[in-house]
Design an enzyme around this catalytic site. Structure first.
Site, PDB file in Angstrom:
ATOM      1  N   CYS A 169      37.616  13.156   2.060  1.00 53.17           N
ATOM      2  CA  CYS A 169      38.858  12.609   2.622  1.00 53.17           C
ATOM      3  C   CYS A 169      40.097  13.451   2.351  1.00 53.17           C
ATOM      4  CB  CYS A 169      39.072  11.206   2.085  1.00 53.17           C
ATOM      5  SG  CYS A 169      37.664  10.151   2.420  1.00 53.17           S
ATOM      6  N   LYS A 173      40.077  16.966   4.007  1.00 50.79           N
ATOM      7  CA  LYS A 173      40.075  16.874   5.478  1.00 50.79           C
ATOM      8  C   LYS A 173      41.402  16.290   5.984  1.00 50.79           C
ATOM      9  CE  LYS A 173      37.012  13.986   7.500  1.00 50.79           C
ATOM     10  NZ  LYS A 173      37.575  13.133   8.542  1.00 50.79           N
TER      11      LYS A 173
HETATM   12  C1  UGA Z   1      40.074   8.409  -0.982  1.00 53.92           C
HETATM   13  C2  UGA Z   1      41.194   7.365  -1.154  1.00 53.92           C
HETATM   14  O1  UGA Z   1      41.386   7.079  -2.548  1.00 53.92           O
HETATM   15  C3  UGA Z   1      40.855   6.078  -0.416  1.00 53.92           C
HETATM   16  O2  UGA Z   1      41.949   5.168  -0.507  1.00 53.92           O
HETATM   17  C4  UGA Z   1      40.600   6.420   1.053  1.00 53.92           C
HETATM   18  O3  UGA Z   1      40.229   5.257   1.790  1.00 53.92           O
HETATM   19  C5  UGA Z   1      39.469   7.436   1.137  1.00 53.92           C
HETATM   20  O4  UGA Z   1      39.847   8.613   0.419  1.00 53.92           O
HETATM   21  C6  UGA Z   1      39.232   7.772   2.600  1.00 53.92           C
HETATM   22  O5  UGA Z   1      40.140   8.288   3.245  1.00 53.92           O
HETATM   23  O6  UGA Z   1      38.177   7.410   3.133  1.00 53.92           O
HETATM   24  P1  UGA Z   1      37.677   8.841  -2.121  1.00 53.92           P
HETATM   25  O7  UGA Z   1      37.780  10.195  -1.491  1.00 53.92           O
HETATM   26  O8  UGA Z   1      36.445   8.045  -1.968  1.00 53.92           O
HETATM   27  O9  UGA Z   1      38.897   7.908  -1.603  1.00 53.92           O
HETATM   28  O10 UGA Z   1      37.858   9.056  -3.675  1.00 53.92           O
HETATM   29  P2  UGA Z   1      39.030   8.970  -4.748  1.00 53.92           P
HETATM   30  O11 UGA Z   1      38.664   7.956  -5.767  1.00 53.92           O
HETATM   31  O12 UGA Z   1      40.346   8.838  -4.103  1.00 53.92           O
HETATM   32  O13 UGA Z   1      38.912  10.399  -5.441  1.00 53.92           O
HETATM   33  C7  UGA Z   1      39.174  11.600  -4.707  1.00 53.92           C
HETATM   34  C8  UGA Z   1      39.078  12.801  -5.621  1.00 53.92           C
HETATM   35  O14 UGA Z   1      40.202  12.881  -6.494  1.00 53.92           O
HETATM   36  C9  UGA Z   1      37.855  12.833  -6.540  1.00 53.92           C
HETATM   37  O15 UGA Z   1      37.299  14.131  -6.530  1.00 53.92           O
HETATM   38  C10 UGA Z   1      38.409  12.495  -7.906  1.00 53.92           C
HETATM   39  O16 UGA Z   1      37.643  13.056  -8.942  1.00 53.92           O
HETATM   40  C11 UGA Z   1      39.786  13.133  -7.817  1.00 53.92           C
HETATM   41  N1  UGA Z   1      40.782  12.523  -8.722  1.00 53.92           N
HETATM   42  C12 UGA Z   1      41.124  11.214  -8.589  1.00 53.92           C
HETATM   43  C13 UGA Z   1      41.402  13.314  -9.673  1.00 53.92           C
HETATM   44  O17 UGA Z   1      41.131  14.518  -9.799  1.00 53.92           O
HETATM   45  N2  UGA Z   1      42.355  12.744 -10.468  1.00 53.92           N
HETATM   46  C14 UGA Z   1      42.715  11.448 -10.373  1.00 53.92           C
HETATM   47  O18 UGA Z   1      43.604  11.004 -11.129  1.00 53.92           O
HETATM   48  C15 UGA Z   1      42.085  10.659  -9.404  1.00 53.92           C
END
Ligand code: UGA
Length: 454
Positions: free
Chosen positions: A283, A286
Protein backbone atom coordinates in the site's frame (compact mmCIF):
# COMPACT_ATOMS: atom_id res chain seq x y z
CA UNK A 1 -29.35 -6.20 2.26
CA UNK A 2 -28.01 -8.10 -0.74
CA UNK A 3 -24.34 -7.55 -1.44
CA UNK A 4 -21.98 -8.72 -4.18
CA UNK A 5 -18.20 -8.48 -3.74
CA UNK A 6 -15.97 -8.80 -6.81
CA UNK A 7 -12.47 -10.05 -5.97
CA UNK A 8 -11.53 -12.12 -2.93
CA UNK A 9 -8.12 -10.62 -2.17
CA UNK A 10 -7.44 -9.05 1.24
CA UNK A 11 -9.91 -6.23 0.89
CA UNK A 12 -12.69 -8.08 -0.95
CA UNK A 13 -12.62 -11.09 1.31
CA UNK A 14 -12.57 -9.07 4.52
CA UNK A 15 -15.42 -6.88 3.27
CA UNK A 16 -17.53 -9.84 2.14
CA UNK A 17 -17.00 -11.97 5.23
CA UNK A 18 -17.54 -9.04 7.62
CA UNK A 19 -20.75 -7.89 5.92
CA UNK A 20 -22.08 -11.48 5.92
CA UNK A 21 -21.18 -11.73 9.60
CA UNK A 22 -23.24 -8.56 10.19
CA UNK A 23 -26.28 -10.26 8.63
CA UNK A 24 -26.19 -9.12 5.01
CA UNK A 25 -26.64 -11.68 2.27
CA UNK A 26 -23.28 -11.73 0.48
CA UNK A 27 -22.04 -13.38 -2.71
CA UNK A 28 -18.34 -13.10 -3.50
CA UNK A 29 -17.25 -13.57 -7.08
CA UNK A 30 -13.71 -14.44 -8.11
CA UNK A 31 -12.53 -15.81 -11.45
CA UNK A 32 -10.08 -18.16 -9.73
CA UNK A 33 -11.97 -21.47 -9.38
CA UNK A 34 -9.39 -22.92 -6.96
CA UNK A 35 -9.83 -19.97 -4.61
CA UNK A 36 -13.62 -20.20 -4.80
CA UNK A 37 -13.47 -23.94 -3.99
CA UNK A 38 -11.17 -23.32 -1.07
CA UNK A 39 -13.37 -20.57 0.38
CA UNK A 40 -16.51 -22.63 -0.15
CA UNK A 41 -14.83 -25.35 1.92
CA UNK A 42 -14.29 -22.76 4.68
CA UNK A 43 -10.56 -22.41 4.17
CA UNK A 44 -8.89 -19.04 3.76
CA UNK A 45 -6.37 -18.55 0.91
CA UNK A 46 -4.55 -15.75 2.75
CA UNK A 47 -2.94 -15.70 6.16
CA UNK A 48 -5.07 -13.38 8.27
CA UNK A 49 -5.67 -13.95 11.99
CA UNK A 50 -9.35 -14.68 12.74
CA UNK A 51 -10.45 -14.92 9.11
CA UNK A 52 -11.28 -18.62 9.15
CA UNK A 53 -13.23 -18.24 12.39
CA UNK A 54 -15.23 -15.34 10.93
CA UNK A 55 -15.74 -17.29 7.72
CA UNK A 56 -17.31 -20.08 9.80
CA UNK A 57 -19.55 -17.66 11.73
CA UNK A 58 -20.65 -15.88 8.52
CA UNK A 59 -21.13 -19.06 6.44
CA UNK A 60 -24.97 -19.07 6.47
CA UNK A 61 -25.01 -15.66 4.72
CA UNK A 62 -22.07 -16.22 2.41
CA UNK A 63 -21.68 -17.76 -1.05
CA UNK A 64 -18.64 -17.92 -3.35
CA UNK A 65 -18.88 -18.22 -7.12
CA UNK A 66 -16.96 -17.62 -10.33
CA UNK A 67 -20.07 -16.33 -12.08
CA UNK A 68 -21.06 -12.66 -12.18
CA UNK A 69 -24.53 -13.80 -13.29
CA UNK A 70 -24.93 -15.60 -9.94
CA UNK A 71 -23.68 -12.69 -7.89
CA UNK A 72 -24.69 -9.32 -9.35
CA UNK A 73 -28.42 -9.59 -10.16
CA UNK A 74 -30.53 -8.41 -7.25
CA UNK A 75 -27.61 -6.92 -5.32
CA UNK A 76 -28.23 -3.57 -3.61
CA UNK A 77 -24.49 -2.97 -3.46
CA UNK A 78 -21.70 -4.34 -5.64
CA UNK A 79 -18.20 -3.86 -4.24
CA UNK A 80 -15.39 -3.99 -6.75
CA UNK A 81 -12.21 -4.99 -4.91
CA UNK A 82 -9.87 -6.24 -7.61
CA UNK A 83 -6.12 -5.74 -7.60
CA UNK A 84 -4.63 -2.54 -9.05
CA UNK A 85 -0.90 -3.27 -9.38
CA UNK A 86 1.56 -0.47 -10.18
CA UNK A 87 2.34 0.09 -13.85
CA UNK A 88 5.92 1.03 -14.78
CA UNK A 89 5.32 4.79 -14.50
CA UNK A 90 3.89 4.46 -10.98
CA UNK A 91 0.26 4.83 -11.94
CA UNK A 92 -1.96 1.88 -11.00
CA UNK A 93 -2.75 -0.64 -13.73
CA UNK A 94 -6.52 -0.48 -14.05
CA UNK A 95 -7.03 -3.39 -16.48
CA UNK A 96 -8.64 -5.65 -13.89
CA UNK A 97 -10.89 -2.87 -12.71
CA UNK A 98 -12.07 -2.18 -16.27
CA UNK A 99 -12.88 -5.80 -16.97
CA UNK A 100 -14.64 -6.21 -13.59
CA UNK A 101 -16.75 -3.10 -14.31
CA UNK A 102 -17.66 -4.46 -17.75
CA UNK A 103 -18.69 -7.81 -16.29
CA UNK A 104 -20.78 -6.12 -13.58
CA UNK A 105 -22.56 -4.01 -16.21
CA UNK A 106 -23.44 -7.18 -18.16
CA UNK A 107 -25.25 -8.59 -15.13
CA UNK A 108 -26.96 -5.55 -13.51
CA UNK A 109 -30.74 -6.01 -13.26
CA UNK A 110 -31.87 -4.34 -10.04
CA UNK A 111 -33.96 -1.16 -9.96
CA UNK A 112 -31.05 0.52 -8.15
CA UNK A 113 -27.54 -0.76 -7.48
CA UNK A 114 -24.63 1.08 -5.92
CA UNK A 115 -21.35 0.05 -7.50
CA UNK A 116 -18.60 0.74 -5.01
CA UNK A 117 -14.95 1.15 -5.87
CA UNK A 118 -13.20 -0.57 -3.01
CA UNK A 119 -9.86 -0.92 -4.77
CA UNK A 120 -7.49 1.99 -4.17
CA UNK A 121 -7.81 3.85 -7.42
CA UNK A 122 -6.51 7.21 -8.61
CA UNK A 123 -8.63 10.24 -8.02
CA UNK A 124 -11.13 10.42 -10.86
CA UNK A 125 -11.50 6.65 -11.25
CA UNK A 126 -15.04 6.77 -9.93
CA UNK A 127 -16.05 8.80 -12.98
CA UNK A 128 -14.06 6.44 -15.20
CA UNK A 129 -15.79 3.35 -13.77
CA UNK A 130 -19.14 5.09 -14.15
CA UNK A 131 -18.43 5.69 -17.84
CA UNK A 132 -17.37 2.05 -18.39
CA UNK A 133 -20.48 0.76 -16.62
CA UNK A 134 -22.76 2.99 -18.70
CA UNK A 135 -21.07 2.09 -22.01
CA UNK A 136 -21.15 -1.65 -21.30
CA UNK A 137 -24.71 -1.50 -20.04
CA UNK A 138 -25.88 0.42 -23.13
CA UNK A 139 -24.27 -2.23 -25.36
CA UNK A 140 -26.24 -5.08 -23.80
CA UNK A 141 -28.64 -6.76 -26.23
CA UNK A 142 -30.71 -8.01 -23.25
CA UNK A 143 -30.71 -4.59 -21.52
CA UNK A 144 -33.51 -4.70 -18.93
CA UNK A 145 -35.74 -1.64 -18.42
CA UNK A 146 -35.92 0.29 -15.15
CA UNK A 147 -32.37 -0.51 -14.09
CA UNK A 148 -30.46 2.29 -12.39
CA UNK A 149 -27.02 2.36 -10.85
CA UNK A 150 -24.53 4.83 -9.47
CA UNK A 151 -20.87 4.71 -8.51
CA UNK A 152 -19.54 5.37 -5.02
CA UNK A 153 -16.15 5.26 -3.37
CA UNK A 154 -15.71 3.58 0.01
CA UNK A 155 -11.99 3.46 0.73
CA UNK A 156 -10.55 0.74 2.88
CA UNK A 157 -8.39 1.50 5.89
CA UNK A 158 -7.68 -2.02 7.08
CA UNK A 159 -4.20 -3.17 7.93
CA UNK A 160 -3.11 -6.65 6.98
CA UNK A 161 -2.88 -8.74 10.11
CA UNK A 162 -5.59 -6.56 11.75
CA UNK A 163 -8.07 -6.72 8.90
CA UNK A 164 -11.10 -7.90 10.86
CA UNK A 165 -10.70 -5.58 13.82
CA UNK A 166 -10.08 -2.65 11.46
CA UNK A 167 -13.29 -3.51 9.59
CA UNK A 168 -15.60 -4.15 12.54
CA UNK A 169 -14.14 -1.43 14.80
CA UNK A 170 -12.80 1.20 12.39
CA UNK A 171 -11.76 4.75 13.33
CA UNK A 172 -14.16 6.00 10.66
CA UNK A 173 -16.10 4.96 7.58
CA UNK A 174 -15.74 7.09 4.47
CA UNK A 175 -18.31 6.99 1.70
CA UNK A 176 -18.30 9.28 -1.32
CA UNK A 177 -20.69 9.68 -4.20
CA UNK A 178 -22.23 12.40 -6.29
CA UNK A 179 -25.53 10.49 -6.09
CA UNK A 180 -27.44 11.03 -2.79
CA UNK A 181 -29.33 7.73 -3.08
CA UNK A 182 -26.03 5.77 -3.08
CA UNK A 183 -24.95 7.51 0.09
CA UNK A 184 -28.23 6.59 1.73
CA UNK A 185 -27.86 2.90 0.71
CA UNK A 186 -24.30 2.70 2.02
CA UNK A 187 -25.28 4.46 5.20
CA UNK A 188 -27.90 1.72 5.74
CA UNK A 189 -25.43 -1.03 4.88
CA UNK A 190 -22.95 0.16 7.48
CA UNK A 191 -25.48 0.98 10.25
CA UNK A 192 -24.49 -2.05 12.39
CA UNK A 193 -20.88 -0.84 12.40
CA UNK A 194 -21.67 2.85 12.73
CA UNK A 195 -23.94 2.21 15.73
CA UNK A 196 -21.95 -0.86 16.92
CA UNK A 197 -25.19 -2.81 17.35
CA UNK A 198 -23.79 -6.24 16.34
CA UNK A 199 -22.75 -8.93 18.79
CA UNK A 200 -18.94 -9.16 18.50
CA UNK A 201 -17.39 -12.39 17.27
CA UNK A 202 -16.28 -14.64 20.12
CA UNK A 203 -12.59 -14.19 19.27
CA UNK A 204 -12.61 -10.41 18.89
CA UNK A 205 -14.29 -8.48 21.66
CA UNK A 206 -15.24 -4.87 21.10
CA UNK A 207 -12.58 -2.43 22.38
CA UNK A 208 -13.93 -0.47 25.34
CA UNK A 209 -13.56 2.93 23.70
CA UNK A 210 -15.58 1.96 20.59
CA UNK A 211 -19.29 2.73 20.88
CA UNK A 212 -20.07 4.62 17.69
CA UNK A 213 -18.06 5.04 14.50
CA UNK A 214 -17.93 8.43 12.72
CA UNK A 215 -19.23 8.40 9.15
CA UNK A 216 -17.70 10.76 6.59
CA UNK A 217 -20.25 11.07 3.81
CA UNK A 218 -18.84 13.15 0.99
CA UNK A 219 -18.39 13.57 -2.75
CA UNK A 220 -16.61 11.03 -4.93
CA UNK A 221 -13.31 12.87 -5.47
CA UNK A 222 -12.93 13.73 -1.77
CA UNK A 223 -13.45 10.11 -0.71
CA UNK A 224 -10.86 8.98 -3.24
CA UNK A 225 -8.34 11.56 -2.07
CA UNK A 226 -8.92 10.79 1.63
CA UNK A 227 -7.52 7.30 1.09
CA UNK A 228 -4.33 8.48 -0.61
CA UNK A 229 -3.83 11.39 1.74
CA UNK A 230 -4.19 9.14 4.80
CA UNK A 231 -1.81 6.45 3.56
CA UNK A 232 0.80 8.97 2.42
CA UNK A 233 0.58 10.73 5.79
CA UNK A 234 1.19 7.48 7.67
CA UNK A 235 4.09 6.68 5.36
CA UNK A 236 5.67 10.06 5.88
CA UNK A 237 5.13 9.86 9.64
CA UNK A 238 7.27 6.70 9.69
CA UNK A 239 9.86 8.28 7.39
CA UNK A 240 9.99 11.32 9.64
CA UNK A 241 10.71 9.10 12.64
CA UNK A 242 13.43 7.43 10.59
CA UNK A 243 14.94 10.73 9.51
CA UNK A 244 15.02 11.97 13.11
CA UNK A 245 16.48 8.57 14.01
CA UNK A 246 19.51 9.20 11.83
CA UNK A 247 20.11 12.52 13.54
CA UNK A 248 19.53 10.91 16.95
CA UNK A 249 22.31 8.45 16.19
CA UNK A 250 24.71 11.29 15.35
CA UNK A 251 23.97 13.38 18.45
CA UNK A 252 23.86 10.38 20.79
CA UNK A 253 20.10 10.46 21.46
CA UNK A 254 17.86 7.40 21.73
CA UNK A 255 15.27 7.49 18.92
CA UNK A 256 12.88 5.21 20.81
CA UNK A 257 12.78 7.72 23.66
CA UNK A 258 12.50 10.62 21.22
CA UNK A 259 9.58 8.96 19.40
CA UNK A 260 7.85 8.24 22.72
CA UNK A 261 8.30 11.80 23.87
CA UNK A 262 6.95 13.16 20.60
CA UNK A 263 4.07 10.73 20.34
CA UNK A 264 2.65 11.56 23.77
CA UNK A 265 1.71 14.95 22.36
CA UNK A 266 -1.85 14.14 21.35
CA UNK A 267 -1.58 16.37 18.31
CA UNK A 268 1.17 14.04 17.06
CA UNK A 269 0.01 10.67 18.41
CA UNK A 270 2.22 7.73 19.24
CA UNK A 271 1.37 5.31 16.43
CA UNK A 272 3.41 4.96 13.24
CA UNK A 273 6.49 6.52 14.76
CA UNK A 274 8.34 3.24 15.15
CA UNK A 275 11.77 3.63 13.53
CA UNK A 276 13.67 0.93 11.70
CA UNK A 277 14.10 -0.50 8.22
CA UNK A 278 10.96 1.37 7.13
CA UNK A 279 7.68 0.57 5.50
CA UNK A 280 6.91 -2.05 2.92
CA UNK A 281 3.80 -3.85 1.78
CA UNK A 282 1.41 -3.35 -1.06
CA UNK A 283 0.00 0.00 0.00
CA UNK A 284 2.38 2.73 1.11
CA UNK A 285 4.84 2.29 -1.76
CA UNK A 286 2.13 2.01 -4.39
CA UNK A 287 -0.08 4.76 -3.02
CA UNK A 288 2.66 7.34 -2.54
CA UNK A 289 3.83 6.60 -6.09
CA UNK A 290 0.29 6.95 -7.43
CA UNK A 291 -0.25 10.22 -5.56
CA UNK A 292 2.88 11.65 -7.15
CA UNK A 293 1.75 10.36 -10.58
CA UNK A 294 -1.71 11.94 -10.20
CA UNK A 295 -0.21 15.24 -9.06
CA UNK A 296 2.11 15.09 -12.07
CA UNK A 297 -0.93 15.05 -14.37
CA UNK A 298 -1.77 18.47 -12.92
CA UNK A 299 1.84 19.71 -13.08
CA UNK A 300 2.10 19.56 -9.32
CA UNK A 301 5.20 18.44 -7.43
CA UNK A 302 4.74 16.50 -4.19
CA UNK A 303 8.12 17.18 -2.53
CA UNK A 304 7.09 15.93 0.92
CA UNK A 305 5.73 12.63 -0.40
CA UNK A 306 8.80 12.18 -2.59
CA UNK A 307 11.09 12.78 0.38
CA UNK A 308 9.18 10.21 2.44
CA UNK A 309 9.82 7.63 -0.27
CA UNK A 310 13.51 8.49 -0.51
CA UNK A 311 14.01 8.30 3.25
CA UNK A 312 12.26 4.93 3.29
CA UNK A 313 14.50 3.50 0.60
CA UNK A 314 17.55 4.86 2.39
CA UNK A 315 16.67 2.98 5.61
CA UNK A 316 17.09 -0.34 3.83
CA UNK A 317 20.48 0.71 2.53
CA UNK A 318 21.49 1.95 5.99
CA UNK A 319 20.80 -1.51 7.46
CA UNK A 320 23.39 -2.98 5.11
CA UNK A 321 25.82 -0.11 5.74
CA UNK A 322 25.59 -0.66 9.51
CA UNK A 323 26.67 -4.27 8.98
CA UNK A 324 29.46 -3.21 6.64
CA UNK A 325 30.73 -0.61 9.13
CA UNK A 326 30.78 -3.21 11.86
CA UNK A 327 32.15 -6.21 9.95
CA UNK A 328 34.35 -4.12 7.61
CA UNK A 329 34.20 -6.84 5.00
CA UNK A 330 30.90 -8.35 3.90
CA UNK A 331 32.31 -10.76 1.35
CA UNK A 332 32.06 -14.31 2.64
CA UNK A 333 30.22 -13.27 5.83
CA UNK A 334 27.17 -15.21 6.95
CA UNK A 335 24.27 -12.94 7.77
CA UNK A 336 20.95 -14.24 9.08
CA UNK A 337 17.70 -12.35 8.50
CA UNK A 338 14.93 -12.93 11.02
CA UNK A 339 11.61 -12.16 9.33
CA UNK A 340 10.72 -11.88 5.66
CA UNK A 341 7.09 -10.66 5.63
CA UNK A 342 6.78 -6.88 5.33
CA UNK A 343 5.39 -6.82 8.87
CA UNK A 344 4.28 -9.35 11.50
CA UNK A 345 1.01 -11.30 11.31
CA UNK A 346 0.97 -11.57 7.55
CA UNK A 347 2.68 -13.74 4.96
CA UNK A 348 2.65 -10.85 2.48
CA UNK A 349 6.09 -10.29 0.94
CA UNK A 350 5.28 -7.42 -1.39
CA UNK A 351 7.95 -4.71 -1.18
CA UNK A 352 9.25 -6.32 2.01
CA UNK A 353 12.43 -4.64 3.32
CA UNK A 354 13.93 -8.13 3.84
CA UNK A 355 14.03 -8.68 0.07
CA UNK A 356 16.07 -5.54 -0.62
CA UNK A 357 18.36 -6.22 2.33
CA UNK A 358 18.96 -9.85 1.32
CA UNK A 359 19.63 -8.95 -2.31
CA UNK A 360 21.93 -6.12 -1.38
CA UNK A 361 23.94 -8.38 0.99
CA UNK A 362 24.22 -11.06 -1.69
CA UNK A 363 25.34 -8.46 -4.23
CA UNK A 364 28.13 -7.52 -1.79
CA UNK A 365 29.30 -11.10 -1.56
CA UNK A 366 27.74 -12.05 1.77
CA UNK A 367 26.01 -15.38 2.34
CA UNK A 368 22.51 -14.96 3.71
CA UNK A 369 20.28 -17.23 5.76
CA UNK A 370 16.59 -16.49 5.93
CA UNK A 371 13.79 -17.35 8.34
CA UNK A 372 10.13 -16.46 8.78
CA UNK A 373 7.63 -18.24 11.02
CA UNK A 374 4.77 -17.89 8.53
CA UNK A 375 5.88 -16.47 5.17
CA UNK A 376 8.49 -19.12 4.24
CA UNK A 377 6.13 -21.16 2.09
CA UNK A 378 4.99 -18.16 0.10
CA UNK A 379 8.60 -17.00 -0.12
CA UNK A 380 9.62 -20.32 -1.66
CA UNK A 381 7.12 -19.84 -4.49
CA UNK A 382 7.46 -16.11 -5.02
CA UNK A 383 11.24 -15.80 -4.63
CA UNK A 384 12.57 -19.08 -6.08
CA UNK A 385 16.05 -17.66 -6.60
CA UNK A 386 16.38 -16.94 -2.86
CA UNK A 387 14.56 -20.05 -1.62
CA UNK A 388 17.79 -22.02 -1.15
CA UNK A 389 18.79 -19.65 1.67
CA UNK A 390 15.74 -20.46 3.83
CA UNK A 391 16.38 -22.23 7.12
CA UNK A 392 13.68 -24.19 8.84
CA UNK A 393 14.74 -23.57 12.43
CA UNK A 394 15.98 -20.55 14.32
CA UNK A 395 18.99 -22.51 15.60
CA UNK A 396 20.00 -23.16 12.02
CA UNK A 397 19.66 -19.47 11.22
CA UNK A 398 21.98 -18.39 14.03
CA UNK A 399 24.52 -21.18 13.54
CA UNK A 400 27.89 -19.82 12.48
CA UNK A 401 26.53 -16.37 11.59
CA UNK A 402 28.67 -13.24 11.66
CA UNK A 403 25.55 -11.17 12.29
CA UNK A 404 21.78 -11.56 12.56
CA UNK A 405 19.31 -8.86 11.56
CA UNK A 406 15.85 -8.66 13.09
CA UNK A 407 13.89 -7.45 10.05
CA UNK A 408 10.28 -8.27 11.00
CA UNK A 409 9.24 -8.00 14.64
CA UNK A 410 7.25 -11.24 14.87
CA UNK A 411 6.18 -11.93 18.49
CA UNK A 412 7.97 -15.30 18.22
CA UNK A 413 11.28 -13.48 17.77
CA UNK A 414 10.70 -11.05 20.62
CA UNK A 415 9.88 -13.95 22.95
CA UNK A 416 12.95 -15.99 21.99
CA UNK A 417 15.32 -17.10 24.69
CA UNK A 418 18.11 -15.04 23.14
CA UNK A 419 20.65 -16.43 25.62
CA UNK A 420 20.51 -19.74 23.73
CA UNK A 421 21.86 -18.40 20.45
CA UNK A 422 24.77 -16.18 21.39
CA UNK A 423 27.09 -19.18 21.56
CA UNK A 424 26.01 -20.46 18.15
CA UNK A 425 27.25 -17.41 16.29
CA UNK A 426 30.72 -16.76 14.91
CA UNK A 427 30.48 -13.16 16.07
CA UNK A 428 27.38 -12.36 18.14
CA UNK A 429 26.27 -9.20 16.34
CA UNK A 430 22.57 -8.39 16.32
CA UNK A 431 21.20 -5.58 14.20
CA UNK A 432 17.77 -4.58 15.48
CA UNK A 433 15.93 -3.51 12.34
CA UNK A 434 12.82 -2.45 14.28
CA UNK A 435 14.20 -1.00 17.52
CA UNK A 436 12.23 -3.50 19.56
CA UNK A 437 14.87 -5.47 21.46
CA UNK A 438 16.09 -4.39 24.89
CA UNK A 439 19.59 -3.13 24.09
CA UNK A 440 20.93 -3.43 27.66
CA UNK A 441 19.62 -6.96 28.04
CA UNK A 442 21.10 -7.99 24.70
CA UNK A 443 24.48 -6.60 25.77
CA UNK A 444 24.28 -8.42 29.10
CA UNK A 445 23.66 -11.64 27.18
CA UNK A 446 26.87 -11.08 25.28
CA UNK A 447 25.60 -9.64 22.01
CA UNK A 448 27.08 -6.67 20.22
CA UNK A 449 23.79 -4.77 19.81
CA UNK A 450 23.29 -2.42 16.86
CA UNK A 451 20.20 -0.57 15.70
CA UNK A 452 19.41 0.93 12.31
CA UNK A 453 19.52 4.34 13.90
CA UNK A 454 21.57 4.66 17.06
C1 UGA B 1 -1.76 0.31 5.38
C2 UGA B 1 -2.60 1.28 6.23
O1 UGA B 1 -2.13 1.27 7.59
C3 UGA B 1 -4.07 0.90 6.20
O2 UGA B 1 -4.83 1.87 6.92
C4 UGA B 1 -4.53 0.86 4.75
O3 UGA B 1 -5.90 0.46 4.65
C5 UGA B 1 -3.67 -0.13 3.98
O4 UGA B 1 -2.30 0.28 4.05
C6 UGA B 1 -4.14 -0.15 2.53
O5 UGA B 1 -4.05 0.88 1.87
O6 UGA B 1 -4.69 -1.17 2.09
P1 UGA B 1 -0.73 -2.15 5.74
O7 UGA B 1 0.10 -1.82 4.53
O8 UGA B 1 -1.46 -3.43 5.82
O9 UGA B 1 -1.83 -0.98 5.97
O10 UGA B 1 0.25 -2.14 6.98
P2 UGA B 1 0.70 -1.12 8.11
O11 UGA B 1 0.37 -1.71 9.43
O12 UGA B 1 0.21 0.24 7.85
O13 UGA B 1 2.28 -1.17 7.96
C7 UGA B 1 2.92 -0.69 6.77
C8 UGA B 1 4.43 -0.77 6.92
O14 UGA B 1 4.91 0.24 7.80
C9 UGA B 1 4.96 -2.08 7.48
O15 UGA B 1 6.08 -2.49 6.73
C10 UGA B 1 5.37 -1.74 8.90
O16 UGA B 1 6.40 -2.56 9.37
C11 UGA B 1 5.83 -0.30 8.72
N1 UGA B 1 5.74 0.51 9.96
C12 UGA B 1 4.55 0.72 10.56
C13 UGA B 1 6.89 1.09 10.46
O17 UGA B 1 8.00 0.93 9.91
N2 UGA B 1 6.79 1.87 11.58
C14 UGA B 1 5.62 2.10 12.21
O18 UGA B 1 5.61 2.83 13.22
C15 UGA B 1 4.46 1.51 11.69
Amino acid sequence: MKVCVVGTGYVGLTTGVSLAFLGHEVTCVDLDQAKVDMLTAGRCPIYEPGMEELLAEAAPNLTFTTSYADAVPGADVVFVAVQTPSADDGSPDLRYLRSAAESVAQALNNDFTVVVNKSTVPIGSGNWVDAILRDSFEQRADRPAGVEFAVASNPEFLREGNAIADTLYPDRIVIGSDNPRSLEVLNRLYRPIINQTFTPPAFLTRPEDVNAVPLVSTDLASAELIKYAANAFLALKISYANEIGQLAAKVGADITEVARGMGLDQRIGSRFLQPGVGWGGSCFGKDTKALIATAGEYNLEMPIVKAARDVNQRQRAIAVERLQDELRILKGRKIGLLGLAFKPNTDDLRDAPALDIANSLIARGARVKLHDPVASERFRTEQPELAAYLTSTIDELFADCDAVVLVTEWAQYLELDWSKFVGLMRTPIVLDGRHVLDADRMRRLGYRYLAVAG
